[in-house]
Design a protein around this motif. Structure first.
Motif, PDB file in Angstrom:
ATOM      1  N   MET A   1     -43.569 -46.845 -38.747  1.00 33.39           N
ATOM      2  CA  MET A   1     -44.856 -47.546 -38.879  1.00 33.39           C
ATOM      3  C   MET A   1     -46.001 -46.609 -38.505  1.00 33.39           C
ATOM      4  O   MET A   1     -45.960 -45.968 -37.460  1.00 33.39           O
ATOM      5  N   GLU A   2     -46.991 -46.550 -39.348  1.00 37.81           N
ATOM      6  CA  GLU A   2     -48.125 -45.662 -39.094  1.00 37.81           C
ATOM      7  C   GLU A   2     -48.958 -46.196 -37.936  1.00 37.81           C
ATOM      8  O   GLU A   2     -49.211 -47.390 -37.833  1.00 37.81           O
ATOM      9  N   ARG A   3     -49.375 -45.314 -37.079  1.00 36.66           N
ATOM     10  CA  ARG A   3     -50.169 -45.708 -35.914  1.00 36.66           C
ATOM     11  C   ARG A   3     -51.611 -45.992 -36.313  1.00 36.66           C
ATOM     12  O   ARG A   3     -52.310 -45.131 -36.834  1.00 36.66           O
ATOM     13  N   PRO A   4     -52.112 -47.260 -36.071  1.00 39.16           N
ATOM     14  CA  PRO A   4     -53.499 -47.565 -36.352  1.00 39.16           C
ATOM     15  C   PRO A   4     -54.424 -46.709 -35.490  1.00 39.16           C
ATOM     16  O   PRO A   4     -54.132 -46.438 -34.329  1.00 39.16           O
ATOM     17  N   GLN A   5     -55.542 -46.310 -36.050  1.00 37.47           N
ATOM     18  CA  GLN A   5     -56.441 -45.389 -35.355  1.00 37.47           C
ATOM     19  C   GLN A   5     -57.008 -45.981 -34.073  1.00 37.47           C
ATOM     20  O   GLN A   5     -57.316 -45.258 -33.137  1.00 37.47           O
ATOM     21  N   ASN A   6     -57.160 -47.315 -34.013  1.00 39.06           N
ATOM     22  CA  ASN A   6     -57.791 -47.927 -32.868  1.00 39.06           C
ATOM     23  C   ASN A   6     -56.815 -48.273 -31.745  1.00 39.06           C
ATOM     24  O   ASN A   6     -57.217 -48.831 -30.738  1.00 39.06           O
ATOM     25  N   MET A   7     -55.556 -47.980 -31.915  1.00 43.29           N
ATOM     26  CA  MET A   7     -54.597 -48.295 -30.862  1.00 43.29           C
ATOM     27  C   MET A   7     -54.590 -47.190 -29.819  1.00 43.29           C
ATOM     28  O   MET A   7     -54.577 -46.013 -30.137  1.00 43.29           O
ATOM     29  N   SER A   8     -54.579 -47.584 -28.551  1.00 43.34           N
ATOM     30  CA  SER A   8     -54.542 -46.615 -27.471  1.00 43.34           C
ATOM     31  C   SER A   8     -53.125 -46.142 -27.185  1.00 43.34           C
ATOM     32  O   SER A   8     -52.923 -45.077 -26.645  1.00 43.34           O
ATOM     33  N   ILE A   9     -52.134 -46.994 -27.496  1.00 41.95           N
ATOM     34  CA  ILE A   9     -50.736 -46.647 -27.273  1.00 41.95           C
ATOM     35  C   ILE A   9     -49.995 -46.766 -28.600  1.00 41.95           C
ATOM     36  O   ILE A   9     -50.092 -47.791 -29.278  1.00 41.95           O
ATOM     37  N   ALA A  10     -49.251 -45.742 -28.950  1.00 40.50           N
ATOM     38  CA  ALA A  10     -48.449 -45.800 -30.171  1.00 40.50           C
ATOM     39  C   ALA A  10     -47.400 -46.892 -30.034  1.00 40.50           C
ATOM     40  O   ALA A  10     -46.858 -47.106 -28.941  1.00 40.50           O
ATOM     41  N   PRO A  11     -47.085 -47.597 -31.113  1.00 41.89           N
ATOM     42  CA  PRO A  11     -46.116 -48.698 -31.043  1.00 41.89           C
ATOM     43  C   PRO A  11     -44.780 -48.291 -30.443  1.00 41.89           C
ATOM     44  O   PRO A  11     -44.213 -49.023 -29.628  1.00 41.89           O
ATOM     45  N   ARG A  12     -44.268 -47.112 -30.809  1.00 42.74           N
ATOM     46  CA  ARG A  12     -42.961 -46.697 -30.289  1.00 42.74           C
ATOM     47  C   ARG A  12     -42.999 -46.472 -28.784  1.00 42.74           C
ATOM     48  O   ARG A  12     -42.033 -46.768 -28.076  1.00 42.74           O
ATOM     49  N   ILE A  13     -44.127 -45.953 -28.283  1.00 40.00           N
ATOM     50  CA  ILE A  13     -44.254 -45.753 -26.836  1.00 40.00           C
ATOM     51  C   ILE A  13     -44.306 -47.099 -26.120  1.00 40.00           C
ATOM     52  O   ILE A  13     -43.648 -47.301 -25.091  1.00 40.00           O
ATOM     53  N   ALA A  14     -45.086 -48.035 -26.652  1.00 41.93           N
ATOM     54  CA  ALA A  14     -45.193 -49.363 -26.048  1.00 41.93           C
ATOM     55  C   ALA A  14     -43.836 -50.049 -25.998  1.00 41.93           C
ATOM     56  O   ALA A  14     -43.447 -50.613 -24.959  1.00 41.93           O
ATOM     57  N   VAL A  15     -43.101 -50.000 -27.100  1.00 38.59           N
ATOM     58  CA  VAL A  15     -41.774 -50.624 -27.145  1.00 38.59           C
ATOM     59  C   VAL A  15     -40.833 -49.937 -26.162  1.00 38.59           C
ATOM     60  O   VAL A  15     -40.049 -50.592 -25.464  1.00 38.59           O
ATOM     61  N   GLY A  16     -40.915 -48.612 -26.078  1.00 45.29           N
ATOM     62  CA  GLY A  16     -40.077 -47.869 -25.139  1.00 45.29           C
ATOM     63  C   GLY A  16     -40.331 -48.266 -23.703  1.00 45.29           C
ATOM     64  O   GLY A  16     -39.392 -48.438 -22.916  1.00 45.29           O
ATOM     65  N   VAL A  17     -41.610 -48.415 -23.341  1.00 49.57           N
ATOM     66  CA  VAL A  17     -41.968 -48.830 -21.976  1.00 49.57           C
ATOM     67  C   VAL A  17     -41.422 -50.225 -21.689  1.00 49.57           C
ATOM     68  O   VAL A  17     -40.846 -50.478 -20.621  1.00 49.57           O
ATOM     69  N   ILE A  18     -41.586 -51.131 -22.640  1.00 45.03           N
ATOM     70  CA  ILE A  18     -41.119 -52.512 -22.466  1.00 45.03           C
ATOM     71  C   ILE A  18     -39.609 -52.555 -22.235  1.00 45.03           C
ATOM     72  O   ILE A  18     -39.120 -53.177 -21.277  1.00 45.03           O
TER      73      ILE A  18
END
Length: 221
Positions: A1-18
């Motif tokens: 999934m492409e990272r939206p420009q306005n996101m501060s955390i990449a989706p994969r990083i957020a999921v990894g932390v969770i």
């Protein structure tokens, strides 16, 4: 999934932390030697999940901040009514595990309501269901199913206690109603389609509390 420009955390990083912190928490709460320490950090875990979800939201706008505050205080007020009036959920009282309280209600309970409602809302947003009413009802149903898993764990770990000693059916009915109201609020805010962090949190919560229930069943606390 492409990272939206306005996101501060990449989706994969957020999921990894969770996933990582829930996995560590699961192990820590399962072992008697480490359980007291991990119970002390429950409020900090919720704050970490809050930061992960907030900074994983596409476009941190004033509208999103307003949504957080609305759901936080709706949840807090619903719990105040439940604890002090008994009109919602049933007769119960909060223990010490969730941390600092105001009017006998842990502040983290408002954070928890936001995390659950937002996660369910985004999950429904991404589900492909076209009808808003169906999304609200389905999302509220998911929250009730999750609460079925949360309740035994919460009682064992002193998140809260039921005065009568058993969980009333009223609790689940009110979880559905309160959840539906908050999910309707989510619909009103009409956020752009969000990433996978919030659905990942919802799924992880199901796995986390489901696994803890197995631990409780196999190894009584």
């Amino acid at each position: 999934m492409e990272r939206p420009q306005n996101m501060s955390i990449a989706p994969r990083i957020a999921v990894g932390v969770i996933i990582l912190f829930h996995a560590v928490g699961l192990v820590g709460l399962s072992l008697p030697a480490t359980r007291p320490l991990f119970l002390q950090v429950v409020p900090w875990h919720l704050l970490l999940m809050l930061l992960t979800i907030v900074f994983g939201h596409y476009k941190l706008s004033g509208r999103f901040k307003a949504f957080i505050l609305v759901v936080f205080w709706l949840g807090f007020f619903a719990e105040w009514i439940g604890v002090h009036k008994g009109w919602l959920f049933g007769n119960y009282a909060y223990g010490t595990t969730l941390g600092v309280k105001m009017f006998d209600i842990p502040l983290m309970i408002g954070v928890n309501w936001f995390l659950l409602v937002y996660s369910a809302g985004v999950t429904m947003q991404r589900s492909g269901l076209k009808n808003g009413f169906v999304r609200v009802v389905t999302g509220a149903g998911l929250l009730v199913l999750l609460d079925v898993l949360i309740e035994p764990v919460a009682i064992k770990f002193n998140y809260w206690q039921w005065i009568a000693g058993s969980i009333p059916l009223k609790n689940y009915a009110c979880w559905f109603l309160v959840g539906a109201v908050m999910l309707y609020v989510f619909e009103l805010f009409n956020f752009k389609k969000q990433g996978i962090a919030a659905p990942a949190l919802l799924i992880t919560e199901f796995v986390f509390f489901g696994a803890l229930n197995l631990v409780i069943g196999l190894w009584p606390l």
